[in-house]
Design a protein around this motif. Sequence first.
Motif, PDB file in Angstrom:
ATOM      1  N   ASP A 140       0.881  -1.217  -0.042  1.00 31.04           N
ATOM      2  CA  ASP A 140      -0.099   0.027  -0.084  1.00 31.04           C
ATOM      3  C   ASP A 140       0.551   1.263  -0.039  1.00 31.04           C
ATOM      4  O   ASP A 140       1.911   1.333   0.761  1.00 31.04           O
ATOM      5  CB  ASP A 140      -0.930  -0.035   1.155  1.00 31.04           C
ATOM      6  N   GLY A 363      -2.728   4.153  -1.949  1.00 34.20           N
ATOM      7  CA  GLY A 363      -2.730   5.109  -0.934  1.00 34.20           C
ATOM      8  C   GLY A 363      -4.052   5.952  -1.062  1.00 34.20           C
ATOM      9  O   GLY A 363      -4.786   6.380  -1.967  1.00 34.20           O
ATOM     10  N   THR A 364      -4.523   6.469  -0.059  1.00 28.61           N
ATOM     11  CA  THR A 364      -5.891   7.360   0.357  1.00 28.61           C
ATOM     12  C   THR A 364      -5.720   8.463  -0.634  1.00 28.61           C
ATOM     13  O   THR A 364      -4.852   9.221  -0.888  1.00 28.61           O
ATOM     14  CB  THR A 364      -6.037   7.820   1.685  1.00 28.61           C
TER      15      THR A 364
HETATM   16 MN    MN Z   1      -3.914   2.964   2.728  1.00 29.43          MN
END
Ligand code: MN
Length: 431
Positions: A140, A363-364
């Motif tokens: 991630d 990732g966000t």
């Molecule tokens: Mn994440």
Amino acid sequence: MKAVSDRVAQTWVDLPAESDFPIQNLPYGVFRPRRGGMAAASPRVGVAIGAHVLDLALLHQAGYFSDSPLAGDNVFARGELNAFLGLGRPAWTAARARLADLLSDSCLSLRDNAILRRAALYKQSDVEMLMPLRVGGFVDFYASREHATNVGIMFRGPDNALMPNWLHMPIAYNGRASSIVVSGVDVRRPMGQSKADDAAAPVFGPSRMLDFELELGVVIGGGSDLGRPIPISQAAEHIFGLVLLNDWSARDIQKWEYQPLGPFLGKSFATSISPWVVPLDALAPFRVTGPGQDPQPLPYLRCEEPWGLDVGLEVWLQTARMARPERISAVSFRGMYWNIAQMLAHLTSNGCNVCPGDVYGTGTVSGSSEDARGSMLELCWKGTRPLTLPGGETRTALQDGDTLTLRGACQGEGYRVGFGEVRATILPAAG
Ligand code: MN
């Protein structure tokens, strides 16, 4: 009147208005028919077209792929996409061309074969979507500058928001592959160790700060050899497609455990992905130049091609008491600082290999405005600004019975290439 050559491609399959799955998309998934006998109940690979799924295992059996790199083993008669992915880009291209042809309104071969058509074309409501991949490795990333800055401000203050390495490489951690689940699988609130700032000692119990993270997941098609980095110019040979990805996060567990070695149990209890893998080829019209990068990345991270993606993403929340879901965030993926080719080049830059079916999350995804944030942590600014929902309930974290849904789509001229959704309901902790 438009010339035939530049009209929007059409299919003979009924297409509901605003469908995520026009002929321009053709995403792959693994499904199991709910009707039919035992033979029909085995999982197989299909593509989504409108509100239907086309059974590729059956088409392969009927000889539709016999003159292509897909001839031989029926890679679609499997419970996961890995075998198909492992055949590499020539096979992906051949399959996509064949399917686009068979489903186009100018091709009568399948349309007018009533027996095969009836056997191979299922309504999506008549099938169960399964986990599409056997995921061997999951990474991630942390590629949104806005997200990294928001989190940095909350945890370290505005002066040290971005760590000194952040602008030089896409930061990531190795995540957990075994707990990746497909949309529709409920997620159990994790137990774990946490310590409140003002508490003398940690406690063990159900997480009280359960959160989501809005991300895209990149699916590796062609693997690489151990010891041989993938040059950034070769990224498209290895990236098969993308899914929606929800990186569930227990903030209280994460906060107490993450130093000095990074995320562990606050993340590994579950990650949800959407069932349809949208091919990179379907996203070609939506590739854009990403934001400028300053300082200029090191040579192995520099790319010639535009690798940004213009995907609109949304987050919807429905509590057990709400009659319908409410949109709580909308953000574009095109603002991501690091792109998916840079992520792959970095991930393999030390010689680490990748395998068909591996997934890495971006990732966000957060934008600059307050309603364009990809996690509850940011939307509620560490719990200081609760969300108020229709009906009056408030949230600073997810509660048992809440259903969280991510959606995503690229808007073309006269059509939309969508990702469908990834949805899950929170179950109480096992106690
Ligand atoms: Mn994440």
